[in-house]
Enzyme design. Sequence first.
Site, PDB file in Angstrom:
ATOM      1  CG  ASP A 198    -121.112  25.839 -14.568  1.00 33.59           C
ATOM      2  OD1 ASP A 198    -119.872  25.711 -14.444  1.00 33.59           O
ATOM      3  OD2 ASP A 198    -121.632  26.810 -15.161  1.00 33.59           O
ATOM      4  N   GLY A 224    -120.103  18.682 -12.894  1.00 33.77           N
ATOM      5  CA  GLY A 224    -119.235  17.835 -13.697  1.00 33.77           C
ATOM      6  C   GLY A 224    -118.325  18.640 -14.600  1.00 33.77           C
ATOM      7  CG  PHE A 226    -118.086  21.710 -20.441  1.00 32.27           C
ATOM      8  CD1 PHE A 226    -116.754  21.821 -20.774  1.00 32.27           C
ATOM      9  CD2 PHE A 226    -118.776  22.866 -20.099  1.00 32.27           C
ATOM     10  CE1 PHE A 226    -116.103  23.034 -20.767  1.00 32.27           C
ATOM     11  CE2 PHE A 226    -118.142  24.102 -20.077  1.00 32.27           C
ATOM     12  CZ  PHE A 226    -116.797  24.179 -20.409  1.00 32.27           C
ATOM     13  CG  HIS A 244    -117.015  33.386 -26.055  1.00 31.65           C
ATOM     14  ND1 HIS A 244    -117.362  34.723 -25.971  1.00 31.65           N
ATOM     15  CD2 HIS A 244    -117.228  32.876 -24.806  1.00 31.65           C
ATOM     16  CE1 HIS A 244    -117.762  34.998 -24.735  1.00 31.65           C
ATOM     17  NE2 HIS A 244    -117.700  33.900 -24.020  1.00 31.65           N
TER      18      HIS A 244
END
Length: 351
Positions: A198, A224, A226, A244
Amino acid sequence: MSDPVVREFLLMADDSVVAVLPYSLAIAARLRVADACAPGGSTPEELAAAVGFAAEPLMSLMNALTGAGFFARDHRGRFTPTELGAVLKADSPLSMRATLSNLDSYRAWLQAADAAAERRPITAAHAETFFEAQETKPTTEAAFNTRMRERAMRLYAGLAELPVWDGARTVMDIGGGTGTVMSAILRAQPQLHGVLFDRGSVIDLAARDPLLDPVRDRCTLVAGDFFDELPKDADIHLLGSVLHDWDDAQAAAILRAGVRALAPCGRILVCELVVPATSAPHPARWSDLGMLVLLGGRERTLSEFDKLFAAAGLVRARVLPIGESAFSLIEAVPSEQVPSGQVPSDTSAAH
């Protein structure tokens, strides 16, 4: 077909409850009145002293919420939370206290309503802006992660027990927050090693979170982005309520980053609400509107997920329901793993 939840809400005895109830619950959650109730019940005066609020308005609040079923009042005038009122208690598995306390959501919806009334575009916040703001506000970040923990405990409880972990060695929870789901998976699946991935500010919170203590010897924490580069060689990537938050182009970019980092013969598991192809009532329809207003994201049908997967070089393999919740677990594999001309079939329908 009408949604019975909506019908029940609108047909309450006093139509003002439709406007008042959400804010009443927010006040009760922020005052922590359910947590302040003694085991044998508390009078309004005792509650007022415990939460630091005036007794008279607190009495009005408690009477209203008692009438709605969140509290019970005995012959001595003492209030106790009911089974429904457990959503207001911080230590309940069904807790929504942090979620109900979140006034930012109410403000966003008021802005959206004003925009619609003036025939202006509903100004959606963008997920990038939202998450960047979290980084600079530690208390806001902590509150957000508490809400996500509540959500995971209520809605993903059965995920760790699903038959999707066989043959895997390492699972990476991408955007996994402070480790609520990761902790559950590693406790239920002792053969697995975990990678919790995360943003840096979230990983800092996870490093101090006691929830992960029983499994820390099998869990690596990595900070990091994503959209950029993920740690390599996990057999399973888990994306729980991540896609979402984002529009289609961004969601596909997240999936492509996952494909690049997957171990050979790896799989991607997407835990999301799936919008039904029919017009039947479903929480995904409300969440879809919510994600638009709050983050500029969206919920998706299975065919829309298939388009996302195709854009990332993935093929949907199966869809599994997650316990009694409205969420589904969608398994996707890199297309090169699928023999030419063969399309994996679903093992069950989304719900």
